[in-house]
Enzyme design. Sequence first.
Site, PDB file in Angstrom:
ATOM      1  N   GLU A 236       2.234  10.077 -11.035  1.00  0.00           N
ATOM      2  CA  GLU A 236       1.121   9.422 -11.749  1.00  0.00           C
ATOM      3  C   GLU A 236      -0.189   9.790 -11.069  1.00  0.00           C
ATOM      4  OE1 GLU A 236       1.670   5.115 -11.687  1.00  0.00           O
ATOM      5  OE2 GLU A 236       3.821   5.437 -11.817  1.00  0.00           O
TER       6      GLU A 236
ATOM      7  N   CYS B 289     -36.667  -1.643  21.199  1.00  0.00           N
ATOM      8  CA  CYS B 289     -36.415  -0.943  19.940  1.00  0.00           C
ATOM      9  C   CYS B 289     -35.484  -1.779  19.063  1.00  0.00           C
ATOM     10  CB  CYS B 289     -35.793   0.421  20.220  1.00  0.00           C
ATOM     11  SG  CYS B 289     -35.476   1.347  18.719  1.00  0.00           S
TER      12      CYS B 289
ATOM     13  N   CYS C  69     -39.983   7.534  18.610  1.00  0.00           N
ATOM     14  CA  CYS C  69     -38.905   6.882  17.867  1.00  0.00           C
ATOM     15  C   CYS C  69     -39.427   6.393  16.508  1.00  0.00           C
ATOM     16  CB  CYS C  69     -38.379   5.708  18.687  1.00  0.00           C
ATOM     17  SG  CYS C  69     -37.259   4.648  17.770  1.00  0.00           S
TER      18      CYS C  69
ATOM     19  N   ASP D  44      -8.738   5.899  -8.716  1.00  0.00           N
ATOM     20  CA  ASP D  44      -9.579   5.517  -7.583  1.00  0.00           C
ATOM     21  C   ASP D  44     -10.424   4.289  -7.935  1.00  0.00           C
ATOM     22  OD1 ASP D  44     -10.524   5.693  -5.074  1.00  0.00           O
ATOM     23  OD2 ASP D  44     -11.809   7.429  -5.398  1.00  0.00           O
TER      24      ASP D  44
ATOM     25  N   CYS E 148     -34.076   7.287  22.147  1.00  0.00           N
ATOM     26  CA  CYS E 148     -35.323   6.532  22.175  1.00  0.00           C
ATOM     27  C   CYS E 148     -35.402   5.834  23.526  1.00  0.00           C
ATOM     28  CB  CYS E 148     -35.297   5.510  21.036  1.00  0.00           C
ATOM     29  SG  CYS E 148     -36.404   4.138  21.309  1.00  0.00           S
TER      30      CYS E 148
ATOM     31  N   LYS F 180      -2.815  13.000  -1.275  1.00  0.00           N
ATOM     32  CA  LYS F 180      -4.268  12.941  -1.446  1.00  0.00           C
ATOM     33  C   LYS F 180      -4.831  14.337  -1.711  1.00  0.00           C
ATOM     34  CE  LYS F 180      -6.308   9.500  -0.416  1.00  0.00           C
ATOM     35  NZ  LYS F 180      -6.488   8.220   0.171  1.00  0.00           N
TER      36      LYS F 180
ATOM     37  N   ARG G  49      -6.157  -7.551  -4.224  1.00  0.00           N
ATOM     38  CA  ARG G  49      -5.039  -7.346  -3.297  1.00  0.00           C
ATOM     39  C   ARG G  49      -5.220  -8.153  -2.009  1.00  0.00           C
ATOM     40  NH1 ARG G  49      -4.081  -3.893   0.854  1.00  0.00           N
ATOM     41  NH2 ARG G  49      -1.913  -3.298   1.125  1.00  0.00           N
TER      42      ARG G  49
ATOM     43  N   CYS H 153     -39.451   2.321  16.776  1.00  0.00           N
ATOM     44  CA  CYS H 153     -40.325   1.525  17.668  1.00  0.00           C
ATOM     45  C   CYS H 153     -41.468   2.332  18.270  1.00  0.00           C
ATOM     46  CB  CYS H 153     -39.493   0.887  18.771  1.00  0.00           C
ATOM     47  SG  CYS H 153     -38.951   2.085  19.996  1.00  0.00           S
TER      48      CYS H 153
ATOM     49  N   LYS I 112       6.761   8.775  -7.109  1.00  0.00           N
ATOM     50  CA  LYS I 112       7.676   7.649  -6.925  1.00  0.00           C
ATOM     51  C   LYS I 112       9.100   8.073  -7.292  1.00  0.00           C
ATOM     52  CE  LYS I 112       3.922   4.650  -8.391  1.00  0.00           C
ATOM     53  NZ  LYS I 112       3.350   3.747  -9.384  1.00  0.00           N
TER      54      LYS I 112
ATOM     55  N   LYS J  25      -3.438   9.126  -9.122  1.00  0.00           N
ATOM     56  CA  LYS J  25      -3.805   8.007  -8.252  1.00  0.00           C
ATOM     57  C   LYS J  25      -5.229   7.597  -8.625  1.00  0.00           C
ATOM     58  CE  LYS J  25      -3.729   6.464  -3.467  1.00  0.00           C
ATOM     59  NZ  LYS J  25      -5.019   5.818  -3.428  1.00  0.00           N
TER      60      LYS J  25
ATOM     61  N   SER K  77       0.853  -1.171   0.000  1.00  0.00           N
ATOM     62  CA  SER K  77       0.000   0.000   0.000  1.00  0.00           C
ATOM     63  C   SER K  77       0.901   1.237   0.000  1.00  0.00           C
ATOM     64  CB  SER K  77      -0.864  -0.067   1.237  1.00  0.00           C
ATOM     65  OG  SER K  77      -1.891   0.843   1.114  1.00  0.00           O
ATOM     66  N   LEU K  78       0.331   2.414   0.047  1.00  0.00           N
ATOM     67  CA  LEU K  78       1.148   3.633   0.035  1.00  0.00           C
ATOM     68  C   LEU K  78       0.887   4.461   1.280  1.00  0.00           C
ATOM     69  CD1 LEU K  78       0.545   4.812  -3.642  1.00  0.00           C
ATOM     70  CD2 LEU K  78       2.688   3.922  -2.727  1.00  0.00           C
TER      71      LEU K  78
ATOM     72  N   GLU L  21      -4.597  -0.761 -11.470  1.00  0.00           N
ATOM     73  CA  GLU L  21      -5.889  -0.406 -10.878  1.00  0.00           C
ATOM     74  C   GLU L  21      -7.021  -0.686 -11.867  1.00  0.00           C
ATOM     75  OE1 GLU L  21      -5.394   0.609  -7.845  1.00  0.00           O
ATOM     76  OE2 GLU L  21      -7.103   1.826  -7.198  1.00  0.00           O
TER      77      GLU L  21
ATOM     78  N   TYR M 159       0.329   0.138 -12.946  1.00  0.00           N
ATOM     79  CA  TYR M 159       1.261   1.100 -12.334  1.00  0.00           C
ATOM     80  C   TYR M 159       2.555   0.441 -11.864  1.00  0.00           C
ATOM     81  CZ  TYR M 159      -1.449  -0.467  -8.243  1.00  0.00           C
ATOM     82  OH  TYR M 159      -2.105  -1.207  -7.314  1.00  0.00           O
TER      83      TYR M 159
END
Length: 626
Positions: free
Chosen positions: A70, A387, A363, A74, A381, A271, A93, A366, A247, A72, A37-38, A130, A182
Site C-alpha cells: 500500500e 545575547c 551578532c 504522509d 557571538c 521509505k 494515535r 545582540c 504487509k 504509505k 507504528s512500523l 491516515e 489501512y
Amino acid sequence: MEAENLELITADSPSQRVGAKPIDDYVKIEHTVKMLSLANAFTLAETYDFFEKAAKELDVDPSSLDIFSEPKLDGLAISLHYVHGLLSYAATRGDGQVGEDVTHTIKTVKSVPIKLATDCPPATLDVRGEVFMPKAAFEKLNLQALQNDSKVFVNPRNAAAGTVRQMNPKIAAERDLQFIPYGLGDYGELKFTRHSEILKFLHTIGFRKNPHCYSFHGSFEEFEKNYHVMEKVREKLPMQIDGIVYKIDDLSLQTALGFIARSPKWAVARKFPAQNDVTQLLSVDFQVGRTGVLTPVARLEPVFVGGVTVENATLHNMDEIERLGLEIGDSVEIQRAGDVIPKVVKVVAQGADRKPIIMPERCPVCNAAVERTEGQAAFRCTGVLTCAAQGAERIRHYASRKFMNITNLGTKLIELLYNKGTLKTIADIYTLKIDDIASLDGQGEKSAQNVLASIQTSKTTKLGTFLGALGIYEVGEEGAKNIARYFKNLDAIAAATLEELMQVPDIGPVMAKNVVEFFHNDNNQAIIKKIRDAGVTWQDEPGAPVQPQPLAGQTWVLTGTLQHLSRNEAKALLESLGAKVAGSVSKKTSCVVVGQEAGSKLATAQSLGVKVLDEAEFLAEFNLGH
Ligand code: IVH
C-alpha cells in the site's frame, strides 16, 4: 428543514459535520487496541531481509508469502470508533495507548462516514487510517496564508496535523482533509482471514480505497518490481506519500508473528530516499544558536520537492560554504530527506551577478562582536551573558548542579521564565519574586518558595565555581578552578592579560583569549556587578598568588571511603597542590589513595605498578596526621 423541524436532525445528518462547537481543551481517549507504528526499511535489501526473517520464523520460503503493498500516506494516524454503525469518536494515535479526542474536526472530513453504509453494522468497530491533505489543497492553503500574512505550513503532513488539532471545527471544514483506512483495531464479532479482505470490507461500508495497492509473492524480484512501479506512481498521486507499506496478507501468519516493541513483525515501511532539486540561492542569514554559534542559513527561491515547499536550507558553517564554493545568486542542488532540514549539496551553476557570503562582524541578535574560535569551524557571538539567543542556555548552565547548584531552578522552569521575559540574564535570578514563579502553569506558592530558598542558599560559593558558572567558552569546571587557584580573586582574573592567563597550568591560548574577551565586554562586567550586589559571595583562594605546586603535572586517583577527610576535601587538597584528580586509573596515574572498601581501582593500580598510598600514608605525606 432541520431548523424548522428539530426532530428531523439525526446524528448522521450532513449538517452535523460542521455543527460541533469549538472545544476548550483536548480530552484523552484510551485506545481499545493499541495503535502501533512500523519498522522502517531504507533499501531493497533491508525490505527483503525483513520478510526473510519473518519467513524463517514461520518456517516457510519467503517467496511463498503473500505480500500486500500500500502507498504509505504522509499524514497522521487516526482511529475512528463506531458504535452500531455510527461514528462515536475519533482519536489521534498519541503514544499508541492513549490519544486525543479530535471528533469535532474529523467529523468535517467528508471521506469519514458518520454512518457506516451497512444494514447490519457490528456493535463496535475501530477503523484505523491516515488523515492527510492532498498536495493541491496544501498549496492553496499556503498561498492564502502568504496573502493574509499568516503562518505557512512546511509540508502537507504538518498542515493536516495542525488542522486536525484545531479547536474550531469550522476552520477544519474549510480545508480539504481526506481519510483513507489501512486496517482495523477492535472488530468484535467480525471474521476475516486476510488483510486485503479487511480493506475490501471497509470499502463496501463507505470508506475510500488506497490507490495503487498490489498483491504479490515475497521474492526479491517482486519487491524490486513493485518499488520501481511505486517510484513512478508517486509523482502522479494527488497526495504525498513517503514510502510503501508491505504487509503479510494472511492474518493467521500475522498473529503467529506478533509484535516487537511498538511495531508488527509482519509489516514494514519501505521509505523513499531523499529527493533533490535545483533552485537559486537568494540570500544567507545567520542564526545564533543557544551556545552562541552563528549558523548560516540559505534563503532559497521556493521549490516544491517531494510534496514540500523548500525555502530554507542549512549551510552548517563557513567551511562548508567554502567547500561548496557557494556564493549568493548561484543555482544550487538541494536535498530533502524525510523530516530532516533540507541541505545544499552542490553548486550547479554560478550566478551571473554572484556575491560572496560574509560572516557578520557583529551578532545579528545582540550586536556583540563575532569571533572565530581558533582551530574550529564555528564563529561565536561574544555577548555571552547578554545575547538573547543564548540566554536560556547560559542560565541553565549557571544554575546547574556542577556550578551554582540552584537545586529547584530546573531547565523547564528556566525555559518558562525565559520565554516570559522574566529571566533575561543570570543576574535576573536574584530579582525573582514568589509571584513570578507561582503565576506559572504547574507552579504553586510552595514550589516558588522552594526556588527562592535554593537561590538564597546558593549565594555562598567558591571563586572557581562562580567563574565556571559564567559559561566562558571552553572554560569548564577544571579550567575555572585552575584560573581561580592561580589568580586568587575575581578582580585579578578580570584584569589578567593573555600572557598572564597562559601561565596558569593547563590553560592554553584559546581559553586565555576567551577569558580576556569575556571580561573586556562591559555588559558581562555589569551583570557580574549586579550578581555581587545581590549578595553572591565566595571565599577568595587563600595565600599569595601563584603558590608552589609540588604536585603540578601529576594525576591522582581517590578510591574507597576515607575516614578523616571527605572525598571532596581530599580532592580539594590535591588540587590545591597542583594535582589533577581523575576518576580512573591508567599507566599515567601518579598515585592512588586507597580508603576502606576500595574496589577494582586498587587492583588495577597494583597490576600497572602505580604508587598506592593508604589513608594514613596519604595524611602523613602532607603533614595532616590525625
Ligand atoms: S499500517 C500495525 N498502512 O505510517 C500497522 N500505516 O510509520 C499500522 N501509514 O502510524 C500501520 N500509510 O500512520 C499502515 N498504508 C498504510 C499507511 C500507514 C500511512 C502511517 C501510519 C503509521 C505510520 C507508521
